[in-house]
Design a protein around this motif. Structure first.
Motif, PDB file in Angstrom:
ATOM      1  N   CYS A   4      -2.125  -5.531   2.629  1.00  0.00           N
ATOM      2  CA  CYS A   4      -2.692  -6.008   3.901  1.00  0.00           C
ATOM      3  C   CYS A   4      -1.840  -5.531   5.075  1.00  0.00           C
ATOM      4  O   CYS A   4      -2.364  -5.051   6.078  1.00  0.00           O
ATOM      5  N   GLU A   5      -0.521  -5.648   4.964  1.00  0.00           N
ATOM      6  CA  GLU A   5       0.375  -5.189   6.025  1.00  0.00           C
ATOM      7  C   GLU A   5       0.267  -3.688   6.222  1.00  0.00           C
ATOM      8  O   GLU A   5       0.273  -3.203   7.360  1.00  0.00           O
ATOM      9  N   ASN A   8      -3.014  -2.888   8.018  1.00  0.00           N
ATOM     10  CA  ASN A   8      -2.940  -3.283   9.420  1.00  0.00           C
ATOM     11  C   ASN A   8      -1.974  -2.423  10.226  1.00  0.00           C
ATOM     12  O   ASN A   8      -2.041  -2.410  11.448  1.00  0.00           O
ATOM     13  N   SER A   9      -1.089  -1.671   9.556  1.00  0.00           N
ATOM     14  CA  SER A   9      -0.098  -0.877  10.274  1.00  0.00           C
ATOM     15  C   SER A   9      -0.596   0.515  10.657  1.00  0.00           C
ATOM     16  O   SER A   9       0.034   1.176  11.470  1.00  0.00           O
ATOM     17  N   SER A  12      -6.113   2.315  13.439  1.00  0.00           N
ATOM     18  CA  SER A  12      -7.489   2.017  13.029  1.00  0.00           C
ATOM     19  C   SER A  12      -8.495   2.994  13.622  1.00  0.00           C
ATOM     20  O   SER A  12      -9.528   3.264  13.018  1.00  0.00           O
ATOM     21  N   ARG A  25     -10.332  -2.912   4.681  1.00  0.00           N
ATOM     22  CA  ARG A  25     -10.268  -3.859   5.801  1.00  0.00           C
ATOM     23  C   ARG A  25     -11.208  -5.046   5.578  1.00  0.00           C
ATOM     24  O   ARG A  25     -10.901  -6.172   5.959  1.00  0.00           O
ATOM     25  N   LYS A  28     -11.217  -9.291   1.742  1.00  0.00           N
ATOM     26  CA  LYS A  28     -10.282 -10.364   2.023  1.00  0.00           C
ATOM     27  C   LYS A  28     -10.210 -11.281   0.799  1.00  0.00           C
ATOM     28  O   LYS A  28     -11.231 -11.794   0.349  1.00  0.00           O
TER      29      LYS A  28
END
Length: 55
Positions: A4-5, A8-9, A12, A25, A28
């Motif tokens: 997840c990290e 998100n890094s 996008s 993305r 979840k």
């Protein structure tokens, strides 16, 4: 670093049209379920072969 990290890094905007990025993305984790995305290399590109949602 968790997946997840890592997701998100990244930039996008650079990957917004990438199907694998979009699926990662949108996936979840929820309590009591497991979600798996299977990928494989096709002509040098990563392709999603299966999105499995189970409980």
């Amino acid at each position: 670093m968790t997946l997840c990290e890592l997701i998100n890094s990244v930039d996008s905007e650079q990957y917004s049209d990438n199907l694998l990025y979009q699926n990662l993305r949108d996936t979840k984790p929820e309590y009591g379920s497991s979600k798996h995305i299977r990928v494989k290399m096709v002509d040098g590109n990563i392709a999603i072969t299966n999105l499995h949602v189970g409980s």
